[in-house]
Write a protein that holds these residues in place. Structure first.
Motif, PDB file in Angstrom:
ATOM      1  N   GLY A   1      -4.026  -3.772  10.233  1.00  0.00           N
ATOM      2  CA  GLY A   1      -5.328  -4.064  10.798  1.00  0.00           C
ATOM      3  C   GLY A   1      -5.194  -4.852  12.087  1.00  0.00           C
ATOM      4  O   GLY A   1      -5.899  -4.596  13.067  1.00  0.00           O
TER       5      GLY A   1
ATOM      6  N   ASP B   1     -17.314  -0.849  10.764  1.00  0.00           N
ATOM      7  CA  ASP B   1     -16.949   0.564  10.882  1.00  0.00           C
ATOM      8  C   ASP B   1     -17.071   1.081  12.311  1.00  0.00           C
ATOM      9  O   ASP B   1     -16.518   2.133  12.642  1.00  0.00           O
ATOM     10  CB  ASP B   1     -17.827   1.415   9.957  1.00  0.00           C
ATOM     11  CG  ASP B   1     -17.619   1.068   8.492  1.00  0.00           C
ATOM     12  OD1 ASP B   1     -16.539   0.534   8.158  1.00  0.00           O
ATOM     13  OD2 ASP B   1     -18.539   1.308   7.694  1.00  0.00           O
TER      14      ASP B   1
ATOM     15  N   ARG C   1      -6.845  -2.991   5.832  1.00  0.00           N
ATOM     16  CA  ARG C   1      -7.776  -3.493   4.830  1.00  0.00           C
ATOM     17  C   ARG C   1      -9.143  -3.747   5.453  1.00  0.00           C
ATOM     18  O   ARG C   1     -10.179  -3.518   4.831  1.00  0.00           O
ATOM     19  CB  ARG C   1      -7.221  -4.793   4.222  1.00  0.00           C
ATOM     20  CG  ARG C   1      -5.882  -4.612   3.534  1.00  0.00           C
ATOM     21  CD  ARG C   1      -5.298  -5.950   3.150  1.00  0.00           C
ATOM     22  NE  ARG C   1      -3.948  -5.807   2.602  1.00  0.00           N
ATOM     23  CZ  ARG C   1      -3.151  -6.814   2.299  1.00  0.00           C
ATOM     24  NH1 ARG C   1      -3.564  -8.055   2.498  1.00  0.00           N
ATOM     25  NH2 ARG C   1      -1.952  -6.596   1.818  1.00  0.00           N
ATOM     26  N   HIS C   2      -9.104  -4.302   6.667  1.00  0.00           N
ATOM     27  CA  HIS C   2     -10.342  -4.622   7.375  1.00  0.00           C
ATOM     28  C   HIS C   2     -10.123  -4.425   8.873  1.00  0.00           C
ATOM     29  O   HIS C   2      -8.989  -4.439   9.356  1.00  0.00           O
ATOM     30  CB  HIS C   2     -10.767  -6.073   7.123  1.00  0.00           C
ATOM     31  CG  HIS C   2     -11.153  -6.354   5.704  1.00  0.00           C
ATOM     32  ND1 HIS C   2     -12.363  -5.974   5.173  1.00  0.00           N
ATOM     33  CD2 HIS C   2     -10.472  -6.975   4.697  1.00  0.00           C
ATOM     34  CE1 HIS C   2     -12.429  -6.351   3.912  1.00  0.00           C
ATOM     35  NE2 HIS C   2     -11.286  -6.955   3.603  1.00  0.00           N
TER      36      HIS C   2
ATOM     37  N   GLU D   1      -3.059   2.101   5.828  1.00  0.00           N
ATOM     38  CA  GLU D   1      -4.505   1.921   5.907  1.00  0.00           C
ATOM     39  C   GLU D   1      -4.870   0.450   6.090  1.00  0.00           C
ATOM     40  O   GLU D   1      -4.515  -0.398   5.267  1.00  0.00           O
ATOM     41  CB  GLU D   1      -5.160   2.440   4.628  1.00  0.00           C
ATOM     42  CG  GLU D   1      -6.667   2.335   4.604  1.00  0.00           C
ATOM     43  CD  GLU D   1      -7.334   3.287   5.598  1.00  0.00           C
ATOM     44  OE1 GLU D   1      -8.408   2.943   6.095  1.00  0.00           O
ATOM     45  OE2 GLU D   1      -6.766   4.365   5.859  1.00  0.00           O
TER      46      GLU D   1
ATOM     47  N   THR E   1      -9.326  -9.976   8.964  1.00  0.00           N
ATOM     48  CA  THR E   1      -8.139  -9.121   9.061  1.00  0.00           C
ATOM     49  C   THR E   1      -6.883  -9.975   9.084  1.00  0.00           C
ATOM     50  O   THR E   1      -6.651 -10.721  10.030  1.00  0.00           O
ATOM     51  CB  THR E   1      -8.202  -8.254  10.331  1.00  0.00           C
ATOM     52  OG1 THR E   1      -9.357  -7.414  10.265  1.00  0.00           O
ATOM     53  CG2 THR E   1      -6.948  -7.394  10.469  1.00  0.00           C
TER      54      THR E   1
ATOM     55  N   TRP F   1     -14.820   4.201  12.289  1.00  0.00           N
ATOM     56  CA  TRP F   1     -13.669   4.075  11.395  1.00  0.00           C
ATOM     57  C   TRP F   1     -14.046   4.611  10.022  1.00  0.00           C
ATOM     58  O   TRP F   1     -14.974   4.134   9.393  1.00  0.00           O
ATOM     59  CB  TRP F   1     -13.247   2.608  11.294  1.00  0.00           C
ATOM     60  CG  TRP F   1     -12.153   2.364  10.282  1.00  0.00           C
ATOM     61  CD1 TRP F   1     -11.099   3.173  10.008  1.00  0.00           C
ATOM     62  CD2 TRP F   1     -12.019   1.238   9.415  1.00  0.00           C
ATOM     63  NE1 TRP F   1     -10.293   2.633   9.028  1.00  0.00           N
ATOM     64  CE2 TRP F   1     -10.836   1.429   8.649  1.00  0.00           C
ATOM     65  CE3 TRP F   1     -12.757   0.075   9.225  1.00  0.00           C
ATOM     66  CZ2 TRP F   1     -10.407   0.502   7.697  1.00  0.00           C
ATOM     67  CZ3 TRP F   1     -12.322  -0.850   8.278  1.00  0.00           C
ATOM     68  CH2 TRP F   1     -11.161  -0.631   7.532  1.00  0.00           C
ATOM     69  N   ARG F   2     -13.311   5.627   9.587  1.00  0.00           N
ATOM     70  CA  ARG F   2     -13.478   6.183   8.248  1.00  0.00           C
ATOM     71  C   ARG F   2     -12.210   5.933   7.466  1.00  0.00           C
ATOM     72  O   ARG F   2     -11.123   6.350   7.874  1.00  0.00           O
ATOM     73  CB  ARG F   2     -13.758   7.687   8.319  1.00  0.00           C
ATOM     74  CG  ARG F   2     -15.093   8.046   8.970  1.00  0.00           C
ATOM     75  CD  ARG F   2     -15.214   9.554   9.138  1.00  0.00           C
ATOM     76  NE  ARG F   2     -14.938  10.255   7.899  1.00  0.00           N
ATOM     77  CZ  ARG F   2     -14.513  11.520   7.819  1.00  0.00           C
ATOM     78  NH1 ARG F   2     -14.305  12.208   8.936  1.00  0.00           N
ATOM     79  NH2 ARG F   2     -14.291  12.080   6.660  1.00  0.00           N
ATOM     80  N   ARG F   3     -12.318   5.251   6.324  1.00  0.00           N
ATOM     81  CA  ARG F   3     -11.140   4.936   5.508  1.00  0.00           C
ATOM     82  C   ARG F   3     -10.369   6.206   5.181  1.00  0.00           C
ATOM     83  O   ARG F   3     -10.938   7.205   4.779  1.00  0.00           O
ATOM     84  CB  ARG F   3     -11.533   4.230   4.211  1.00  0.00           C
ATOM     85  CG  ARG F   3     -11.696   2.728   4.317  1.00  0.00           C
ATOM     86  CD  ARG F   3     -12.902   2.350   5.117  1.00  0.00           C
ATOM     87  NE  ARG F   3     -13.177   0.919   5.050  1.00  0.00           N
ATOM     88  CZ  ARG F   3     -14.101   0.314   5.760  1.00  0.00           C
ATOM     89  NH1 ARG F   3     -14.855   1.017   6.597  1.00  0.00           N
ATOM     90  NH2 ARG F   3     -14.303  -0.986   5.656  1.00  0.00           N
ATOM     91  N   GLY F   4      -9.062   6.148   5.382  1.00  0.00           N
ATOM     92  CA  GLY F   4      -8.205   7.287   5.081  1.00  0.00           C
ATOM     93  C   GLY F   4      -8.036   8.251   6.232  1.00  0.00           C
ATOM     94  O   GLY F   4      -7.187   9.140   6.168  1.00  0.00           O
TER      95      GLY F   4
ATOM     96  N   THR G   1       0.776  -1.237   0.000  1.00  0.00           N
ATOM     97  CA  THR G   1       0.000   0.000   0.000  1.00  0.00           C
ATOM     98  C   THR G   1       0.801   1.277   0.000  1.00  0.00           C
ATOM     99  O   THR G   1       0.229   2.350  -0.134  1.00  0.00           O
ATOM    100  CB  THR G   1      -0.934   0.038   1.218  1.00  0.00           C
ATOM    101  OG1 THR G   1      -0.157  -0.051   2.405  1.00  0.00           O
ATOM    102  CG2 THR G   1      -1.932  -1.104   1.185  1.00  0.00           C
TER     103      THR G   1
END
Length: 539
Positions: A59, A217, A47-48, A45, A54, A231-234, A19
């Motif tokens: 993660g 999330d 993945r899960h 970041e 995970t 949890w917000r991606r990024g 990544t």
């Protein structure tokens, strides 16, 4: 396949190699000011964040703060009960797990036997497509949770699994459940520290066996920290201390996991004081890290074994003397001057490791190697196939240079774009010559290497190696009734590998990490995860 085992990179952990490509260190509200006393840890970041799905290092790092596993590992990497009060068996096939009293999920629900049984059944059931499903393969009934092939490999689509649950899981009472394995496995407790075996609350389920939309999330664990917000991606992942946690409580009130797309950006923030812990110093900064960070720089051997595998389907490698000669022609110290050369088939972090178990085949002797190679009729041309997305070009070229000099052969480094492309060539039995592989442990055991990589039916035996004596020894080891007997059998199996040399051990992985002046007590385990309970803020 043991998804966690195969890695693309040699200097970076699993998730990092896949990544680290972007520019922005974080997005959304990630740059908002952290609460006083918060320790900021750099990650990539995840993945899960669903335990059963995970299997990346980052993660897993976040989940290690949100959950407490049934077992942890002591300084010798041996399993010790954590959330479990006891894990007992009289035959190593039927295991009774009793939970400690007092654990609750972050939403207040008590942790019960059903918390584990529901999560494990969900993970094992193939239609749920969970990455960690294979961890449950030893439990009775696992085959019935997998798709059945109605015509033995013909064009008909696979049938639905016979069962949605594992017949080997039985509830005894609210704090006790029983696990029946398909065959005895002495080290079953060692597996239970993995994310795959974490529990889930009733709030996770929309209906029995059906995950609630959005649960990942707002994942709810039973560990020392709880998720703050969603949890917000990024974006940064903020955790706060769970005050109702019944075991050793964190010394810091909060942890922030800051996602980065580039290690260089994370390292710059560490030097500038905008990050507190970086678990992976960039490869290009390792040489200067001790000067940049002083006594705030650490390094240690991790669980990764880097090696070159021989494709047994290529006839030129059928003779074990050819394979041994190639290994003997390599000066590992010269190829990896700053690394940890490997002369064993398992790393130092597992019980039973022997420093030179590979024997004479891993001892550099150019003259003896050339003589053996010539006598064995080794090929005049060699090829080493590797994935160019993992930073392997320089050491592969150095390896080829030694083989040209020491064996008098042609040697061609051959790059493929991605690691999956390399595996695809091997699966199609295309000529690849020697090919690069990397493997970290799923759990601290010699079996975590010997079984999947070299057993005839091993999940990641890409070389195609098969030796019935080796298979028998590994099987005997898994069923041994004492640790000394178990290790003795594993070591005997490793001795068979030293005779056959299906792969060439090259080096053990290393973790290079650093921390800021604002934190102390930074410790990493053999999986490369920060021990969040040991962290202290100096702010």
């Amino acid at each position: 396949m043991h998804a966690r085992g195969l890695i693309a990179g040699i200097t970076l952990p699993l998730a990092v190699t896949a990544t680290l490509t972007g520019c922005d260190p974080f997005g959304g509200d990630a740059a908002s000011e952290a609460a006083p006393g918060t320790v900021r840890i750099g990650i990539t970041e995840p993945r899960h964040l669903l335990p059963s799905n995970t299997n990346d290092t980052d993660g897993s790092q976040v989940l290690a703060a949100l959950f407490t596993p049934l077992v942890g590992y002591d300084g010798d990497h041996r399993a010790q009960p954590l959330a479990a009060e006891s894990i007992k068996s009289t035959d190593h096939k039927v295991w009774t797990i009793t939970l400690k009293d007092g654990y609750t999920f972050h939403n207040g629900e008590p942790v019960t036997a059903d918390s584990y049984l529901n999560a494990w059944n969900y993970a094992a059931y193939a239609p749920n497509n969970q990455a960690n499903s294979y961890f449950f393969a030893r439990i009775t009934g696992y085959a019935d949770t997998q798709p059945a092939d109605p015509d033995g490999g013909g064009p008909e689509p696979a049938a639905e699994p016979k069962s949605q649950t594992l017949s080997g899981l039985k509830k005894v009472d609210d704090r006790t459940f029983r696990v029946t394995l398909a065959a005895p496995f002495t080290e079953f407790p060692a597996m239970l520290g993995d994310t795959a075996f974490y529990p889930l609350p009733q709030a996770a389920w929309q209906s029995p066996g059906v995950l609630s939309p959005g649960f990942e999330d707002t994942v709810v664990g039973q560990g020392p920290f709880k998720l703050k917000g969603a949890w917000r991606r990024g974006a940064a992942i903020d955790l706060e201390r769970y005050e109702a946690y019944p075991a050793e409580k964190p010394k810091v009130p909060a942890v922030r996991f800051q996602p980065y797309d580039q290690l260089s950006a994370a390292y710059g923030d560490l030097i500038g004081g905008d990050l507190d812990v970086l678990r992976t110093v960039p490869a290009e900064k390792v040489a200067s890290a001790s000067k940049d960070l002083g006594d705030r720089y650490g390094h240690q051997v991790d669980s990764t074994l880097q090696f070159l595998a021989f494709p047994m389907y290529q006839q030129e490698f059928a003779n074990p003397d050819v394979r041994a000669a190639i290994s003997k022609a390599l000066d590992r110290n010269a190829i990896f001057p700053d690394g940890q050369p490997a002369r064993a088939f398992v790393p130092p972090v597992v019980a039973g490791y022997r420093e030179d178990s590979c024997g004479l085949a891993c001892q550099f002797d150019a003259a003896a190697a050339k003589s053996l190679y010539t006598e064995a009729g080794g090929p005049a041309k060699l090829q080493i196939t590797y994935n160019e997305d993992g930073g392997h070009g320089s050491w592969v070229e150095a390896t080829c240079a030694q083989l040209r000099t020491n064996l008098g052969v042609e040697c061609a480094p051959t790059a493929v774009p991605r690691f999956v492309d390399l595996l695809d060539k091997v699966a199609r039995r295309q000529p690849v010559g020697l090919f690069r592989m990397g493997w970290p442990m799923d759990y601290p055991s010699m079996e975590s290497y010997l079984g999947p990589l070299y057993s005839t039916t091993g999940s990641s035996n890409y070389s195609g190696y098969s030796n019935s004596r080796f298979d028998a020894l590994v099987n005997e080891a898994t069923q041994a009734t004492s640790e000394p007997d178990m290790i003795k059998k594993y070591q005997e199996a490793e001795d068979v590998l030293a005779q056959d040399m299906p792969v060439i051990p090259l080096r053990f992985g290393e973790i290079h990490y650093g921390w800021s002046a604002g934190v102390r007590g930074v410790q990493l385990d053999a999986f490369g995860r920060v021990d969040v309970l040991a962290l202290e803020s100096t702010a």
